[in-house]
Design an enzyme around this catalytic site. Structure first.
Site, PDB file in Angstrom:
ATOM      1  CG  ASP A   1      -2.033   1.023   1.152  1.00 35.37           C
ATOM      2  OD1 ASP A   1      -1.920   1.979   0.358  1.00 35.37           O
ATOM      3  OD2 ASP A   1      -3.030   0.859   1.881  1.00 35.37           O
TER       4      ASP A   1
ATOM      5  NE  ARG B   1      -4.679   3.094   0.047  1.00 38.32           N
ATOM      6  CZ  ARG B   1      -5.773   2.517   0.513  1.00 38.32           C
ATOM      7  NH1 ARG B   1      -6.967   2.916   0.089  1.00 38.32           N
ATOM      8  NH2 ARG B   1      -5.692   1.543   1.400  1.00 38.32           N
TER       9      ARG B   1
END
Length: 197
Positions: free
Chosen positions: A126, A128
């Site tokens: 991830d 983000r």
């Protein structure tokens, strides 16, 4: 990181009439939007969803994920509550981009789970970044939210930015046979919280 406010417009939807607010990241030029309903500037916690763009789920109705269903649920819930905000961040595929997401899907078609696929492409599970949220919330004078999410990492990230999460509101929807393994991976490897998983 600074979010430069650009403009606002009405956004009629099947769930009610929202207001769409455009922002630009001053460092990258990346464009993001906030979607509001009712008076979010008033004091007190605001019902909120921080939603990362998912073209396949949000616009193409993919059943491989729960993203589109979560977005629609957030819009509906905020409309029913009469007040709330969605920060829609342009970070497709947990930050790897659209074409790499298609590559990751191809690996999933051959047996990899969503985390393994990203890692085989050389990415973390991830990538983000929620930093832009601080400036977007500040534009609306929001410092307390009731956050619609199943992701404790998102709660931690926003808390570190100085946003007070007064409540985490589960948003469990869109489960189907096509995304059962995906959701199990989100729970098992990414720590997402599901009451029925």
């Amino acid at each position: 990181m600074t979010a430069i406010y650009v403009a606002s417009s009405k956004l009629p939807t099947p769930f009610g009439e929202f207001v769409l607010h455009g922002f630009e990241d001053s460092e990258t030029g990346q464009e993001h939007v906030a979607i509001t309903f009712g008076d979010v500037v008033n004091p007190g916690p605001v019902l909120c969803r921080v939603h990362s763009e998912c073209l396949t789920g949000d616009a193409l109705f993919s059943m491989r994920c729960d993203c589109g269903a979560q977005l629609q649920t957030a819009l509906r819930t905020i409309s029913e509550q009469g007040r709330g905000i969605i920060l829609y961040l342009r970070q497709e595929g947990r930050g790897i981009g659209l074409i790499n997401k298609v590559r990751a899907y191809a690996l999933q078609d051959k047996g990899a789970d969503t985390v393994e696929a990203n890692e085989r492409l050389g990415f973390d599970a991830d990538l983000r970044d929620y930093s832009i949220c601080k400036a977007m919330f500040a534009h609306f004078q929001i410092d307390q939210v009731k956050l619609m999410t199943n992701n404790p990492v998102k709660v931690t990230a926003l808390t570190k930015l100085g946003i007070e999460i007064v409540d985490r509101v589960p948003i469990e929807t869109g489960h189907n046979d096509h995304n059962a393994r995906y959701l199990a991976t989100k729970a098992g490897k990414l720590g997402h919280l599901f009451t029925d998983k």
